[in-house]
Design a protein around this motif. Sequence first.
Motif, PDB file in Angstrom:
ATOM      1  N   THR A  19       0.829  -1.210   0.000  1.00 20.05           N
ATOM      2  CA  THR A  19       0.000   0.000   0.000  1.00 20.05           C
ATOM      3  C   THR A  19       0.862   1.258   0.000  1.00 20.05           C
ATOM      4  OG1 THR A  19      -1.765  -1.149   1.172  1.00 20.05           O
ATOM      5  CG2 THR A  19      -1.832   1.250   1.203  1.00 20.05           C
ATOM      6  N   SER A  22       2.591   1.673  -3.379  1.00 17.40           N
ATOM      7  CA  SER A  22       1.707   2.143  -4.449  1.00 17.40           C
ATOM      8  C   SER A  22       1.423   3.630  -4.310  1.00 17.40           C
ATOM      9  CB  SER A  22       0.391   1.351  -4.441  1.00 17.40           C
ATOM     10  OG  SER A  22      -0.352   1.575  -3.265  1.00 17.40           O
ATOM     11  N   ARG A  23       1.292   4.113  -3.072  1.00 19.09           N
ATOM     12  CA  ARG A  23       1.099   5.547  -2.869  1.00 19.09           C
ATOM     13  C   ARG A  23       2.344   6.322  -3.266  1.00 19.09           C
ATOM     14  NH1 ARG A  23      -1.686   4.963   3.110  1.00 19.09           N
ATOM     15  NH2 ARG A  23      -3.824   4.574   2.425  1.00 19.09           N
ATOM     16  N   GLN A  29      -2.882   0.080  -6.423  1.00 20.73           N
ATOM     17  CA  GLN A  29      -2.239  -1.089  -5.835  1.00 20.73           C
ATOM     18  C   GLN A  29      -2.391  -2.324  -6.718  1.00 20.73           C
ATOM     19  OE1 GLN A  29      -2.906  -1.518  -1.662  1.00 20.73           O
ATOM     20  NE2 GLN A  29      -2.126  -3.601  -1.573  1.00 20.73           N
TER      21      GLN A  29
END
Length: 304
Positions: A19, A22-23, A29
């Motif tokens: 997570t 992906s940010r 994600q």
Amino acid sequence: MDLKQLEHFVAVAEERHFTRASRRLNLVQSGLSASIRSLEEDLGGPLFIRSTRRVDLTPAGEVLFDEARRVLAAARDARHAVTQVHGLARGRLSIGAIHSLAPFVDLPASLALFRAAFSGIDIQLTLDGSRALLDQVREGRLDLAFTQPPDALSDDLALRMFACEGMVVACATRHRLAGASELTLSDLGEETFADLRPDWSVRRLVDRSFAAAGLQRSIAFEVNDIPMLLELVAEGLAIAMVPESVAAERVRDTRGTPIATATFREREEPCWELAAVFKGSASEPVAPIARAFLDLLGLPDAAV
């Protein structure tokens, strides 16, 4: 296997968390997971050991991690060399940054590297709040700003994420929360807080998190300096919510009064994000000098 997949792999390996990675990459994600699966299939085996809270590298992943960083560094050096050939002999680089950047990017050292590579470029640095920095980028007074990403990005701006990490609760070593895990925001409802002033992006993140949960908190100490914030915490006067690396830096600092930390449940954990914001598209900033500096830092192009 391509450079983009290696960038994705390195982000997950460094964050130990899909997570957060992906940010950091500004990538959904599911897209990141698909990229890693494709890389694992290409290489013939798993690269990560996945668990509910974090991921760890397999032995094959450990080997690839070192090689991937070497390959990505070589690619950055190649782009950097081409940029020099194209001629950034003269000009000015105007950079803005928020005050709480230090644990995530060593800006003075990065600027020194840039100066060594492009000695003819004048460098200007401005420290300010997130909103002021974004306005200056829009108005063309800054080529680049290192700040928390805005809630809504205007069409003329783009960004590259470079940090995404969880917030932790900082408290005195004798506090009841010291060493706790699996906290929720509601567990902090009766606590007294120390916090930064409302114009700090860290403060706005905490305020938004409590508001979204429908909770209120009591702020007794409001300061404009992270070291002072952590001194108040260390003396047991209040607790504070800060990025994990900010708390870790204080824990390692033997000169100050020790602090302890407590962590949140994964789904409850507020995420502290930092990005480089500039005019143009994610892959091609308007200012070539800004692109050269981003390449030097090794920040990946944003993905959708």
